[in-house]
Scaffold this motif. Structure first.
Motif, PDB file in Angstrom:
ATOM      1  N   UNK A  52       0.840  -1.206   0.000  1.00  0.00           N
ATOM      2  CA  UNK A  52       0.000   0.000   0.000  1.00  0.00           C
ATOM      3  C   UNK A  52       0.873   1.254   0.000  1.00  0.00           C
ATOM      4  N   UNK A  53       1.934   1.221   0.800  1.00  0.00           N
ATOM      5  CA  UNK A  53       2.825   2.376   0.899  1.00  0.00           C
ATOM      6  C   UNK A  53       3.628   2.581  -0.383  1.00  0.00           C
ATOM      7  N   UNK A  54       4.049   1.477  -1.014  1.00  0.00           N
ATOM      8  CA  UNK A  54       4.919   1.569  -2.186  1.00  0.00           C
ATOM      9  C   UNK A  54       4.164   1.720  -3.498  1.00  0.00           C
ATOM     10  N   UNK A  55       2.968   1.125  -3.581  1.00  0.00           N
ATOM     11  CA  UNK A  55       2.237   1.123  -4.851  1.00  0.00           C
ATOM     12  C   UNK A  55       0.734   1.209  -4.586  1.00  0.00           C
ATOM     13  N   UNK A  56       0.314   2.354  -4.059  1.00  0.00           N
ATOM     14  CA  UNK A  56      -1.108   2.517  -3.735  1.00  0.00           C
ATOM     15  C   UNK A  56      -1.976   2.443  -4.988  1.00  0.00           C
ATOM     16  N   UNK A  57      -1.399   2.823  -6.134  1.00  0.00           N
ATOM     17  CA  UNK A  57      -2.164   2.777  -7.379  1.00  0.00           C
ATOM     18  C   UNK A  57      -2.588   1.346  -7.709  1.00  0.00           C
ATOM     19  N   UNK A  58      -1.686   0.373  -7.499  1.00  0.00           N
ATOM     20  CA  UNK A  58      -2.031  -1.025  -7.755  1.00  0.00           C
ATOM     21  C   UNK A  58      -3.136  -1.482  -6.811  1.00  0.00           C
ATOM     22  N   UNK A  59      -3.055  -1.110  -5.543  1.00  0.00           N
ATOM     23  CA  UNK A  59      -4.083  -1.478  -4.573  1.00  0.00           C
ATOM     24  C   UNK A  59      -5.410  -0.820  -4.948  1.00  0.00           C
ATOM     25  N   UNK A  60      -5.348   0.436  -5.394  1.00  0.00           N
ATOM     26  CA  UNK A  60      -6.551   1.147  -5.823  1.00  0.00           C
ATOM     27  C   UNK A  60      -7.204   0.443  -7.007  1.00  0.00           C
ATOM     28  N   UNK A  61      -6.405   0.045  -7.979  1.00  0.00           N
ATOM     29  CA  UNK A  61      -6.945  -0.653  -9.147  1.00  0.00           C
ATOM     30  C   UNK A  61      -7.558  -1.997  -8.756  1.00  0.00           C
ATOM     31  N   UNK A  62      -6.910  -2.681  -7.814  1.00  0.00           N
ATOM     32  CA  UNK A  62      -7.450  -3.964  -7.339  1.00  0.00           C
ATOM     33  C   UNK A  62      -8.790  -3.750  -6.657  1.00  0.00           C
ATOM     34  N   UNK A  63      -8.877  -2.736  -5.815  1.00  0.00           N
ATOM     35  CA  UNK A  63     -10.138  -2.431  -5.128  1.00  0.00           C
ATOM     36  C   UNK A  63     -11.221  -2.068  -6.141  1.00  0.00           C
ATOM     37  N   UNK A  64     -10.849  -1.332  -7.179  1.00  0.00           N
ATOM     38  CA  UNK A  64     -11.813  -0.980  -8.216  1.00  0.00           C
ATOM     39  C   UNK A  64     -12.361  -2.231  -8.892  1.00  0.00           C
ATOM     40  N   UNK A  65     -11.479  -3.178  -9.212  1.00  0.00           N
ATOM     41  CA  UNK A  65     -11.911  -4.437  -9.825  1.00  0.00           C
ATOM     42  C   UNK A  65     -12.788  -5.241  -8.857  1.00  0.00           C
ATOM     43  N   UNK A  66     -12.422  -5.243  -7.585  1.00  0.00           N
ATOM     44  CA  UNK A  66     -13.205  -5.947  -6.572  1.00  0.00           C
ATOM     45  C   UNK A  66     -14.622  -5.380  -6.501  1.00  0.00           C
ATOM     46  N   UNK A  67     -14.738  -4.059  -6.505  1.00  0.00           N
ATOM     47  CA  UNK A  67     -16.052  -3.413  -6.455  1.00  0.00           C
ATOM     48  C   UNK A  67     -16.858  -3.711  -7.715  1.00  0.00           C
ATOM     49  N   UNK A  68     -16.185  -3.687  -8.875  1.00  0.00           N
ATOM     50  CA  UNK A  68     -16.858  -4.031 -10.130  1.00  0.00           C
ATOM     51  C   UNK A  68     -17.448  -5.439 -10.050  1.00  0.00           C
ATOM     52  N   UNK A  69     -16.619  -6.381  -9.590  1.00  0.00           N
ATOM     53  CA  UNK A  69     -17.048  -7.785  -9.513  1.00  0.00           C
ATOM     54  C   UNK A  69     -18.181  -7.963  -8.515  1.00  0.00           C
ATOM     55  N   UNK A  70     -18.001  -7.390  -7.324  1.00  0.00           N
ATOM     56  CA  UNK A  70     -19.024  -7.543  -6.276  1.00  0.00           C
ATOM     57  C   UNK A  70     -20.360  -6.980  -6.745  1.00  0.00           C
ATOM     58  N   UNK A  71     -20.316  -5.829  -7.403  1.00  0.00           N
ATOM     59  CA  UNK A  71     -21.545  -5.215  -7.911  1.00  0.00           C
ATOM     60  C   UNK A  71     -22.238  -6.108  -8.927  1.00  0.00           C
ATOM     61  N   UNK A  72     -21.468  -6.591  -9.905  1.00  0.00           N
ATOM     62  CA  UNK A  72     -22.066  -7.401 -10.963  1.00  0.00           C
ATOM     63  C   UNK A  72     -22.602  -8.712 -10.406  1.00  0.00           C
ATOM     64  N   UNK A  73     -21.812  -9.368  -9.575  1.00  0.00           N
ATOM     65  CA  UNK A  73     -22.203 -10.668  -9.038  1.00  0.00           C
ATOM     66  C   UNK A  73     -23.409 -10.566  -8.107  1.00  0.00           C
ATOM     67  N   UNK A  74     -23.426  -9.529  -7.266  1.00  0.00           N
ATOM     68  CA  UNK A  74     -24.571  -9.353  -6.370  1.00  0.00           C
ATOM     69  C   UNK A  74     -25.829  -8.976  -7.144  1.00  0.00           C
ATOM     70  N   UNK A  75     -25.675  -8.138  -8.164  1.00  0.00           N
ATOM     71  CA  UNK A  75     -26.814  -7.790  -9.015  1.00  0.00           C
ATOM     72  C   UNK A  75     -27.392  -9.037  -9.674  1.00  0.00           C
ATOM     73  N   UNK A  76     -26.493  -9.856 -10.219  1.00  0.00           N
ATOM     74  CA  UNK A  76     -26.923 -11.087 -10.883  1.00  0.00           C
ATOM     75  C   UNK A  76     -27.595 -12.030  -9.883  1.00  0.00           C
ATOM     76  N   UNK A  77     -27.052 -12.077  -8.669  1.00  0.00           N
ATOM     77  CA  UNK A  77     -27.639 -12.912  -7.621  1.00  0.00           C
ATOM     78  C   UNK A  77     -29.046 -12.448  -7.272  1.00  0.00           C
TER      79      UNK A  77
END
Length: 342
Positions: A52-77
């Motif tokens: 997080x300290x060295x590459x917050x951008x990578x963590x941010x992108x991962x969180x963005x993908x996580x939110x995308x997935x959670x939204x789509x999967x929960x919507x589909x559910x």
């Protein structure tokens, strides 16, 4: 190890395969499983904090993908649950069922069997994404990434929407007979959603983000969630009290937001973000199109689509140009309006 997990989590978004949209869910399911296995190991947790300290951008992108997935999967559910519930109601009502032709009955049985398989698969993936969300928001070092301006409103909207689905007026449509056969445990999902709220409630930014979500947030939904948590006891009394305090903070913030919306209702168009029509706080110029947007708004767009929304040319967050002069004029306008309201 942590860097590799997060890097791969982002990279599987595009595999080049014709089925890449669905393939990524399976890949991330196994990555999430590995992450959760390592979660309580202090060595790997320190490694994650260093990432997080060295590459917050990578963590941010991962969180963005996580939110995308959670939204789509929960919507589909949710959609699948509602359709299954409707079919169960028809099949369980002799009058309705017997009014159908044999061909219609066959079609509904086949559709029911198809939805059963789909629900089991989607729920497994959705539950995994939500569990990772709860774990990440529960870590102080990672939580700050969720509270960044380009992310926090999106997280709040997502949690508000699914809280409404689980305890709102249409929650009965999610009821299934033999729900355990599908892995559908609404109490567990509600527990995770409420714990994610509590993890993020430590910041006033989160309460503000909830308050401005006029689509899904309501006091009555929060009170319904508190009532259910109290009756069924899936949260501890101190957690329920924290949720009450969060609601109080949201209500205070909501009052302030309503007053400011009224105060700044006559803001000049050039002070408004062209995408959201909200008063800009940190205006930036997009170099390719020359358009001016509020930084959190355009950076939220760029997380999922690295292009200028006005001409589709490639654009990265680091290319945004601060519009210092416009920002100064907006600040002056806001200060004058506030001074006049005293």
């Amino acid at each position: 190890m942590m860097r590799a997990i997060f890097r791969l989590y982002v990279d599987v978004e595009t595999t080049g395969s014709s089925s890449q949209f669905y393939d990524k869910f399976s890949s991330r399911y196994y990555l999430s499983d590995i992450l959760m296995e390592l979660w309580d190991d202090q060595h790997y947790r320190r490694s994650l904090h260093e990432l997080v300290a060295a590459n917050e951008k990578l963590v941010l992108n991962t969180i963005n993908m996580l939110l995308n997935d959670a939204n789509w999967l929960l919507d589909d559910t949710i959609d699948t649950l509602q359709e299954l519930h409707g079919l169960q109601m028809i099949m369980g009502n002799p009058a309705d069922w017997n009014s159908l032709t044999q061909e219609q009955q066959k079609e509904k049985r086949e559709r029911f069997a198809e939805l059963e398989k789909k629900l089991k698969r989607t729920l497994r993936l959705a539950n995994s994404s939500v569990q990772v969300l709860v774990a990440l928001t529960g870590d102080e070092n990672i939580r700050k990434v969720f509270l960044r301006p380009e992310v926090v409103e999106r997280v709040a909207v997502m949690l508000n929407y699914y809280l409404k689905q689980l305890v709102g007026p249409r929650c009965q449509e999610l009821k299934l007979k033999n729900k355990e056969d599908y892995g559908w445990e609404p109490k567990n999902l509600l527990t995770d959603i409420m714990r994610a709220y509590l993890n993020l409630a430590k910041s006033d930014k989160f309460a503000a983000a909830i308050a401005i979500d006029h689509r899904s947030y309501s006091e009555s939904i929060f009170l319904s969630a508190i009532d259910k948590a109290t009756r069924i006891r899936f949260l501890r009394p101190p957690e329920i009290q924290e949720f009450r305090l969060l609601l109080q903070e949201i209500q205070k913030t909501e009052e302030i937001e309503e007053k400011e919306a009224e105060l700044f209702a006559d803001a000049p168009d050039e002070f408004l973000d062209p995408i959201m029509s909200t008063l800009m706080q940190d205006p930036v110029t997009l170099p390719a199109s020359g358009m001016v947007c509020d930084r959190p708004v355009i950076e939220r767009h760029l997380l999922s689509d690295p292009s200028d929304p006005f001409n589709r040319k490639p654009l990265k967050a680091e290319h945004l140009i601060p519009n210092v002069e416009l920002r100064a004029r907006i600040r002056e306008y806001m200060n004058l309006k506030k001074a006049g309201a005293r």
